[in-house]
Write a protein that holds these residues in place. Structure first.
Motif, PDB file in Angstrom:
ATOM      1  N   MET A 197      83.625  59.661 -36.719  1.00 49.73           N
ATOM      2  CA  MET A 197      83.885  60.281 -38.012  1.00 49.73           C
ATOM      3  C   MET A 197      85.380  60.577 -38.131  1.00 49.73           C
ATOM      4  N   THR A 198      85.945  60.247 -39.267  1.00 51.58           N
ATOM      5  CA  THR A 198      87.350  60.504 -39.540  1.00 51.58           C
ATOM      6  C   THR A 198      87.457  61.277 -40.851  1.00 51.58           C
ATOM      7  N   VAL A 199      88.336  62.271 -40.884  1.00 55.55           N
ATOM      8  CA  VAL A 199      88.522  63.093 -42.076  1.00 55.55           C
ATOM      9  C   VAL A 199      89.975  63.004 -42.511  1.00 55.55           C
ATOM     10  N   THR A 200      90.179  62.754 -43.810  1.00 51.63           N
ATOM     11  CA  THR A 200      91.517  62.785 -44.392  1.00 51.63           C
ATOM     12  C   THR A 200      91.534  63.864 -45.479  1.00 51.63           C
ATOM     13  N   GLU A 201      92.721  64.130 -45.996  1.00 51.82           N
ATOM     14  CA  GLU A 201      92.863  65.124 -47.057  1.00 51.82           C
ATOM     15  C   GLU A 201      93.604  64.509 -48.229  1.00 51.82           C
ATOM     16  N   ILE A 202      93.107  64.761 -49.433  1.00 46.42           N
ATOM     17  CA  ILE A 202      93.787  64.288 -50.640  1.00 46.42           C
ATOM     18  C   ILE A 202      95.023  65.139 -50.861  1.00 46.42           C
ATOM     19  N   LEU A 229     102.807  52.493 -57.229  1.00 48.01           N
ATOM     20  CA  LEU A 229     101.353  52.649 -57.219  1.00 48.01           C
ATOM     21  C   LEU A 229     100.903  54.110 -57.273  1.00 48.01           C
ATOM     22  N   LEU A 230     101.854  55.034 -57.271  1.00 53.41           N
ATOM     23  CA  LEU A 230     101.508  56.466 -57.265  1.00 53.41           C
ATOM     24  C   LEU A 230     100.639  56.881 -58.447  1.00 53.41           C
ATOM     25  N   GLU A 231     100.929  56.378 -59.627  1.00 54.10           N
ATOM     26  CA  GLU A 231     100.211  56.820 -60.822  1.00 54.10           C
ATOM     27  C   GLU A 231      98.754  56.397 -60.843  1.00 54.10           C
ATOM     28  N   VAL A 232      98.401  55.332 -60.110  1.00 52.31           N
ATOM     29  CA  VAL A 232      97.035  54.807 -60.152  1.00 52.31           C
ATOM     30  C   VAL A 232      96.264  55.041 -58.855  1.00 52.31           C
ATOM     31  N   SER A 233      96.816  55.845 -57.953  1.00 58.00           N
ATOM     32  CA  SER A 233      96.214  55.991 -56.630  1.00 58.00           C
ATOM     33  C   SER A 233      95.878  57.432 -56.270  1.00 58.00           C
ATOM     34  N   ILE A 234      94.956  57.544 -55.309  1.00 65.41           N
ATOM     35  CA  ILE A 234      94.635  58.798 -54.643  1.00 65.41           C
ATOM     36  C   ILE A 234      95.345  58.728 -53.296  1.00 65.41           C
ATOM     37  N   VAL A 235      96.262  59.659 -53.038  1.00 63.84           N
ATOM     38  CA  VAL A 235      97.009  59.653 -51.781  1.00 63.84           C
ATOM     39  C   VAL A 235      96.282  60.547 -50.787  1.00 63.84           C
ATOM     40  N   GLN A 236      96.047  59.987 -49.581  1.00 64.58           N
ATOM     41  CA  GLN A 236      95.339  60.729 -48.545  1.00 64.58           C
ATOM     42  C   GLN A 236      96.185  60.821 -47.286  1.00 64.58           C
ATOM     43  N   LYS A 237      96.022  61.939 -46.589  1.00 67.92           N
ATOM     44  CA  LYS A 237      96.742  62.175 -45.334  1.00 67.92           C
ATOM     45  C   LYS A 237      95.714  62.223 -44.211  1.00 67.92           C
ATOM     46  N   ASN A 238      95.923  61.388 -43.214  1.00 64.69           N
ATOM     47  CA  ASN A 238      95.044  61.375 -42.052  1.00 64.69           C
ATOM     48  C   ASN A 238      95.734  62.155 -40.942  1.00 64.69           C
ATOM     49  N   ILE A 274      97.544  51.609 -43.229  1.00 63.07           N
ATOM     50  CA  ILE A 274      98.326  52.181 -44.340  1.00 63.07           C
ATOM     51  C   ILE A 274      97.507  53.119 -45.232  1.00 63.07           C
ATOM     52  N   GLY A 275      96.292  53.441 -44.799  1.00 62.75           N
ATOM     53  CA  GLY A 275      95.455  54.361 -45.577  1.00 62.75           C
ATOM     54  C   GLY A 275      94.957  53.786 -46.874  1.00 62.75           C
ATOM     55  N   HIS A 276      94.923  52.450 -46.989  1.00 69.07           N
ATOM     56  CA  HIS A 276      94.611  51.817 -48.276  1.00 69.07           C
ATOM     57  C   HIS A 276      93.252  51.127 -48.298  1.00 69.07           C
ATOM     58  N   ALA A 277      92.527  51.386 -49.357  1.00 65.43           N
ATOM     59  CA  ALA A 277      91.293  50.670 -49.680  1.00 65.43           C
ATOM     60  C   ALA A 277      91.006  50.918 -51.154  1.00 65.43           C
ATOM     61  N   THR A 278      90.206  50.047 -51.738  1.00 61.77           N
ATOM     62  CA  THR A 278      89.728  50.264 -53.096  1.00 61.77           C
ATOM     63  C   THR A 278      88.238  50.524 -53.005  1.00 61.77           C
ATOM     64  N   VAL A 279      87.812  51.682 -53.521  1.00 62.07           N
ATOM     65  CA  VAL A 279      86.406  52.060 -53.477  1.00 62.07           C
ATOM     66  C   VAL A 279      85.787  51.710 -54.827  1.00 62.07           C
ATOM     67  N   PHE A 280      84.763  50.856 -54.778  1.00 56.77           N
ATOM     68  CA  PHE A 280      84.048  50.436 -55.972  1.00 56.77           C
ATOM     69  C   PHE A 280      82.703  51.151 -56.012  1.00 56.77           C
ATOM     70  N   PHE A 281      82.455  51.864 -57.087  1.00 59.02           N
ATOM     71  CA  PHE A 281      81.214  52.614 -57.247  1.00 59.02           C
ATOM     72  C   PHE A 281      80.238  51.727 -58.012  1.00 59.02           C
ATOM     73  N   MET A 299      91.093  68.314 -51.227  1.00 56.06           N
ATOM     74  CA  MET A 299      89.732  67.927 -50.873  1.00 56.06           C
ATOM     75  C   MET A 299      89.754  66.997 -49.664  1.00 56.06           C
ATOM     76  N   LYS A 300      88.730  67.108 -48.833  1.00 53.89           N
ATOM     77  CA  LYS A 300      88.590  66.241 -47.660  1.00 53.89           C
ATOM     78  C   LYS A 300      87.807  64.981 -48.048  1.00 53.89           C
ATOM     79  N   ILE A 301      88.223  63.866 -47.462  1.00 55.73           N
ATOM     80  CA  ILE A 301      87.460  62.614 -47.537  1.00 55.73           C
ATOM     81  C   ILE A 301      86.971  62.344 -46.119  1.00 55.73           C
ATOM     82  N   THR A 302      85.670  62.204 -45.970  1.00 60.11           N
ATOM     83  CA  THR A 302      85.071  61.979 -44.650  1.00 60.11           C
ATOM     84  C   THR A 302      84.525  60.566 -44.582  1.00 60.11           C
ATOM     85  N   TYR A 303      84.919  59.853 -43.543  1.00 58.12           N
ATOM     86  CA  TYR A 303      84.437  58.495 -43.276  1.00 58.12           C
ATOM     87  C   TYR A 303      83.499  58.595 -42.083  1.00 58.12           C
TER      88      TYR A 303
END
Length: 114
Positions: free
Chosen positions: A1-6, A31-40, A77-84, A109-113
Motif C-alpha cells: 500500500m502506498t499513500v500520497t497527498e494532494i 500541465l498544472l492547470e489540468v492536473s492533480i499534483v500529488q506528493k509521495n 514521476i507520479g503520473h497517471a491518468t485515471v479514467f472513471f 487529501m490522501k490518495i491510497t494505492y
C-alpha cells in the motif's frame, strides 16, 4: 500500500470528462492547470493491478485495468491518468476504475494505492 497527498488541484483538473490527470511535484508548468499534483512521502513503490483499489480520502474505487506504463510512470514521476469508466482502454499510463463518478477532492487529501 502506498499513500500520497494532494498538494495542488489545477483550475481545470476537474471537468465533465470523467478523468483525472495525476502528476508528481516535478510536473511541467504547462500541465498544472489540468492536473492533480500529488506528493509521495513513502519509500514503498506503487504496484497496482487489476483488482487493486484506489482511494481518494475514504472514496473507494476498484481498478478494473491499467496500461502497461501506469505503475512505472507513477513511481518515476507520479503520473497517471485515471479514467472513471467500465471499459478498459489502451492508454499506456491509464488506470481504469469504477464507479464511474469523479471523487470529491481537496488539497491535503490522501490518495491510497492498494
Amino acid at each position: 500500500m502506498t499513500v500520497t497527498e494532494i498538494t495542488q488541484i489545477g483550475k481545470d483538473a476537474i471537468n465533465d470528462e470523467n478523468l483525472l490527470v495525476l502528476f508528481g511535484e516535478a510536473i511541467p508548468s504547462d500541465l498544472l492547470e489540468v492536473s492533480i499534483v500529488q506528493k509521495n512521502s513513502g519509500d514503498e513503490p506503487i504496484a497496482l493491478s487489476e483488482g487493486s483499489q484506489l482511494l481518494f480520502g475514504d472514496q473507494v474505487y476498484q481498478v478494473n485495468g491499467l496500461g502497461h506504463l501506469a505503475n512505472q510512470n507513477l513511481n518515476e514521476i507520479g503520473h497517471a491518468t485515471v479514467f472513471f469508466q467500465k471499459e478498459i482502454g489502451v492508454i499506456p499510463n491509464g488506470i481504469y476504475v469504477t464507479p464511474e463518478k469523479l471523487p470529491e477532492l481537496e488539497v491535503g487529501m490522501k490518495i491510497t494505492y492498494k
